[in-house]
Scaffold this active site. Structure first.
Site, PDB file in Angstrom:
ATOM      1  N   GLU A  32       0.833  -1.198   0.000  1.00 44.13           N
ATOM      2  CA  GLU A  32       0.000   0.000   0.000  1.00 44.13           C
ATOM      3  C   GLU A  32       0.871   1.252   0.000  1.00 44.13           C
ATOM      4  O   GLU A  32       1.858   1.327   0.728  1.00 44.13           O
ATOM      5  CB  GLU A  32      -0.912   0.019   1.232  1.00 44.13           C
ATOM      6  CG  GLU A  32      -1.801   1.278   1.285  1.00 44.13           C
ATOM      7  CD  GLU A  32      -2.708   1.288   2.495  1.00 44.13           C
ATOM      8  OE1 GLU A  32      -3.640   0.463   2.521  1.00 44.13           O
ATOM      9  OE2 GLU A  32      -2.478   2.111   3.408  1.00 44.13           O
ATOM     10  N   ARG A 122     -15.679   2.284   3.830  1.00 41.87           N
ATOM     11  CA  ARG A 122     -16.610   3.310   4.307  1.00 41.87           C
ATOM     12  C   ARG A 122     -15.884   4.635   4.421  1.00 41.87           C
ATOM     13  O   ARG A 122     -16.389   5.675   4.012  1.00 41.87           O
ATOM     14  CB  ARG A 122     -17.195   2.908   5.667  1.00 41.87           C
ATOM     15  CG  ARG A 122     -18.325   3.814   6.137  1.00 41.87           C
ATOM     16  CD  ARG A 122     -18.517   3.756   7.631  1.00 41.87           C
ATOM     17  NE  ARG A 122     -17.400   4.376   8.349  1.00 41.87           N
ATOM     18  CZ  ARG A 122     -17.349   4.488   9.672  1.00 41.87           C
ATOM     19  NH1 ARG A 122     -18.322   3.994  10.417  1.00 41.87           N
ATOM     20  NH2 ARG A 122     -16.312   5.069  10.255  1.00 41.87           N
ATOM     21  N   ASP A 175     -19.238  -6.672  13.995  1.00 44.64           N
ATOM     22  CA  ASP A 175     -18.201  -6.288  13.040  1.00 44.64           C
ATOM     23  C   ASP A 175     -18.029  -7.366  11.974  1.00 44.64           C
ATOM     24  O   ASP A 175     -17.889  -7.065  10.776  1.00 44.64           O
ATOM     25  CB  ASP A 175     -16.885  -6.053  13.791  1.00 44.64           C
ATOM     26  CG  ASP A 175     -15.941  -5.133  13.035  1.00 44.64           C
ATOM     27  OD1 ASP A 175     -16.407  -4.364  12.173  1.00 44.64           O
ATOM     28  OD2 ASP A 175     -14.731  -5.185  13.316  1.00 44.64           O
ATOM     29  N   GLN A 229       5.040   7.332  15.935  1.00 44.63           N
ATOM     30  CA  GLN A 229       3.998   7.452  14.920  1.00 44.63           C
ATOM     31  C   GLN A 229       3.060   6.243  14.960  1.00 44.63           C
ATOM     32  O   GLN A 229       1.840   6.382  14.847  1.00 44.63           O
ATOM     33  CB  GLN A 229       4.640   7.578  13.535  1.00 44.63           C
ATOM     34  CG  GLN A 229       3.647   7.698  12.390  1.00 44.63           C
ATOM     35  CD  GLN A 229       4.334   7.653  11.033  1.00 44.63           C
ATOM     36  OE1 GLN A 229       5.219   6.825  10.801  1.00 44.63           O
ATOM     37  NE2 GLN A 229       3.941   8.531  10.137  1.00 44.63           N
ATOM     38  N   ARG A 289       7.817   3.907   1.861  1.00 48.20           N
ATOM     39  CA  ARG A 289       9.238   3.565   1.989  1.00 48.20           C
ATOM     40  C   ARG A 289       9.408   2.083   1.661  1.00 48.20           C
ATOM     41  O   ARG A 289       8.661   1.242   2.159  1.00 48.20           O
ATOM     42  CB  ARG A 289       9.747   3.839   3.405  1.00 48.20           C
ATOM     43  CG  ARG A 289       9.494   5.230   3.918  1.00 48.20           C
ATOM     44  CD  ARG A 289      10.287   6.302   3.233  1.00 48.20           C
ATOM     45  NE  ARG A 289      11.707   6.079   3.273  1.00 48.20           N
ATOM     46  CZ  ARG A 289      12.622   7.040   3.142  1.00 48.20           C
ATOM     47  NH1 ARG A 289      12.227   8.297   2.991  1.00 48.20           N
ATOM     48  NH2 ARG A 289      13.894   6.769   3.179  1.00 48.20           N
TER      49      ARG A 289
END
Length: 313
Positions: A32, A122, A175, A229, A289
């Protein structure tokens, strides 16, 4: 989780030998990326794409900002992948702040650009902390979006899954019911949110199977290049950060090379243990990266073939 004889033999071999010894090369990967904001970020992205291209991923996905905020940049990135690489791009598309007509038009633009794979989501609200609210003329869920996309074209559609339950879901069962609706609407597979313990994935996979989900569930793998992060990202999606992982990164804030070694080892070990549980496709969140994802793939036996290197040159 009940292991089959095959899984027990594989698990025994994984524990009795060097963890990455002789992985037989039957792994598929996907990556991704997110659309770049600046020329420098674009250069980094394309360097990463060219580095990972020889690994012949199953597909590469490109994210789509909340409310379509990266719509043009996402489309341009995907279109360039089609034009300039041998890769199969998958464009993200969300329901947020857009009518059905607007979303369908974006999907048709992707189709016209040669894109046949969509990651249908969504989407997150444009303002952090707010709950999702459907556009009055929009798709009200990812399942509705999948159904709409199937009417636009014969897309291969991936959707999201949440091994630790989506923050807005009332329960794991609800879910998984939502996941089943997305797959029943026409999605081919689910890609999970990132997680850091193999049992987290196995428990979710077993629960989904017990609820009648028989589609492929692909684990999403986040190599931790920046621990602070990652903590922020995990907090937003309620992903558990194991205490042992925090201890491994402690004291490495100013040592990027050491951080990368630790990150690659953690993620590769996670993948190897998932492999022992019969996972054969891994989806890497690269953060644009290539180094960590490439190193992990190398340890898992995913190597460029001479033909792939030649095509990417």
């Amino acid at each position: 989780m009940t292991l089959s004889v095959k899984q027990m033999n594989e698990a025994s071999r994984a524990l009795a030998t060097p963890l990455f010894a002789d992985v037989p090369g039957d792994i598929e990967v996907s990556f991704e990326f997110f659309p770049p904001k600046t020329e420098a970020m674009e250069a980094t992205l394309w360097d990463s794409i060219k580095t990972l291209e020889p690994l012949e991923p199953r597909f590469v996905s490109v994210t789509y900002g909340a409310g379509g905020t990266t719509r043009e940049r996402t489309h341009n990135t995907v279109a360039r992948i089609v034009r300039e690489t041998s890769l199969t791009p998958a464009a993200h598309l969300t329901c947020v702040d857009a009518s059905r007509d607007e979303i369908d038009a974006v999907a048709r633009d992707y189709w016209d650009a040669g894109v046949r794979h969509i990651v249908a989501l969504r989407g997150d609200p444009p303002v952090a902390g707010q709950r999702f609210s459907a556009h009055p003329q929009g798709y009200d869920s990812a399942a509705a979006l999948v159904d709409g996309l199937r009417k636009v074209g014969a897309f291969d559609i991936s959707v999201a899954a949440y091994p630790e339950t989506h923050p807005d879901a009332a329960s794991l069962a609800s879910d998984i019911d939502n996941l089943k609706r997305k797959l029943d609407a026409g999605a081919s597979r689910a890609i999970t949110q990132f997680f850091f313990e193999p049992d987290t994935f196995f428990r979710f996979r077993d629960a989904a199977a017990a609820a009648g989900v028989n589609a492929e569930i692909v684990p999403g793998i986040l190599p931790v290049s920046n621990f602070a992060q990652t903590l922020r990202m995990a907090g937003m999606c309620k992903t558990d950060i194991p205490g042992w992982m925090a201890r491994l990164f402690e004291g490495l804030e100013d040592k990027p090379a050491s951080r990368q070694l630790v990150a690659a080892t953690i993620a590769a070990e996670l993948c190897r243990r998932l492999y022992a549980g019969e996972v054969r496709h891994f989806h890497f969140y690269t953060l644009n990266r290539a180094e960590l994802s490439y190193a992990i793939c190398h340890m898992l036996g995913v190597r460029p073939t001479p033909l792939a290197q030649e095509k990417a040159a």
